[in-house]
Design a protein around this motif. Structure first.
Motif, mmCIF file in Angstrom:
data_model
loop_
_atom_site.group_PDB
_atom_site.id
_atom_site.type_symbol
_atom_site.label_atom_id
_atom_site.label_comp_id
_atom_site.label_asym_id
_atom_site.label_seq_id
_atom_site.Cartn_x
_atom_site.Cartn_y
_atom_site.Cartn_z
ATOM 1 N N UNK A 50 51.002 21.268 5.296
ATOM 2 C CA UNK A 50 51.701 21.869 6.431
ATOM 3 C C UNK A 50 52.872 22.759 6.025
ATOM 4 N N UNK A 51 53.303 22.648 4.763
ATOM 5 C CA UNK A 51 54.412 23.499 4.325
ATOM 6 C C UNK A 51 54.028 24.973 4.305
ATOM 7 N N UNK A 52 52.735 25.273 4.182
ATOM 8 C CA UNK A 52 52.296 26.671 4.227
ATOM 9 C C UNK A 52 52.520 27.256 5.620
ATOM 10 N N UNK A 53 52.265 26.459 6.649
ATOM 11 C CA UNK A 53 52.520 26.928 8.005
ATOM 12 C C UNK A 53 54.014 27.036 8.266
ATOM 13 N N UNK A 54 54.780 26.126 7.702
ATOM 14 C CA UNK A 54 56.237 26.198 7.852
ATOM 15 C C UNK A 54 56.774 27.466 7.206
ATOM 16 N N UNK A 55 56.249 27.829 6.050
ATOM 17 C CA UNK A 55 56.689 29.055 5.386
ATOM 18 C C UNK A 55 56.321 30.279 6.208
ATOM 19 N N UNK A 56 55.141 30.259 6.810
ATOM 20 C CA UNK A 56 54.733 31.381 7.655
ATOM 21 C C UNK A 56 55.652 31.504 8.861
ATOM 22 N N UNK A 57 55.940 30.384 9.498
ATOM 23 C CA UNK A 57 56.819 30.415 10.670
ATOM 24 C C UNK A 57 58.221 30.916 10.287
#
Length: 131
Positions: A50-57
């Motif tokens: 989920x950290x990949x989505x956090x980085x995108x956000x």
């Protein structure tokens, strides 16, 4: 201190405002639909990470919203200059990729055209080409 929403008055301000508003739109898509934003960039988050989505956000969404909102709320030529230079350097990165990464594709040319347009609109106003 009174705060008033600075509404654009001239054609140049409207062009710069439009680029800032579109930047905010891109940021909102990345913030609230990160998988869609990553898919549009032909990227994907790994399952269970989920950290990949956090980085995108954060890095796409938050940054684009912040820069676009700053340009609209402060409505200063130097802020619009910052917005235009940021998009111009993004376009330069696209050109470097096209030359060195074999990224000479129709999709990259479309992205380059969009980035150049988003750079030209605020730069034209900030540099005085469009009053």
């Amino acid at each position: 201190m009174n705060f008033a929403f600075p509404w654009p008055y001239s054609q140049g301000e409207w062009l710069a405002w439009g680029a800032a508003a579109f930047t905010i739109f891109l940021g909102l898509v990345a913030m609230f639909a990160p998988r869609l934003a990553l898919r549009a960039l032909r990227l994907a988050a790994m399952e269970g990470r989920p950290d990949a989505l956090a980085a995108s956000r954060a890095q796409l969404g938050g940054f684009y919203i912040g820069v676009g909102a700053s340009a609209i709320l402060f409505a200063q030529p130097l802020i619009y200059l910052t917005l235009g230079l940021s998009w111009a350097l993004a376009a330069f990165g696209c050109i470097v990729s096209m030359m060195s990464d074999r990224g000479n594709t129709l999709r990259n040319w479309g992205g380059l055209a969009l980035m150049l347009a988003l750079a030209a609109l605020p730069l034209a106003f900030a540099l005085g080409f469009v009053p």
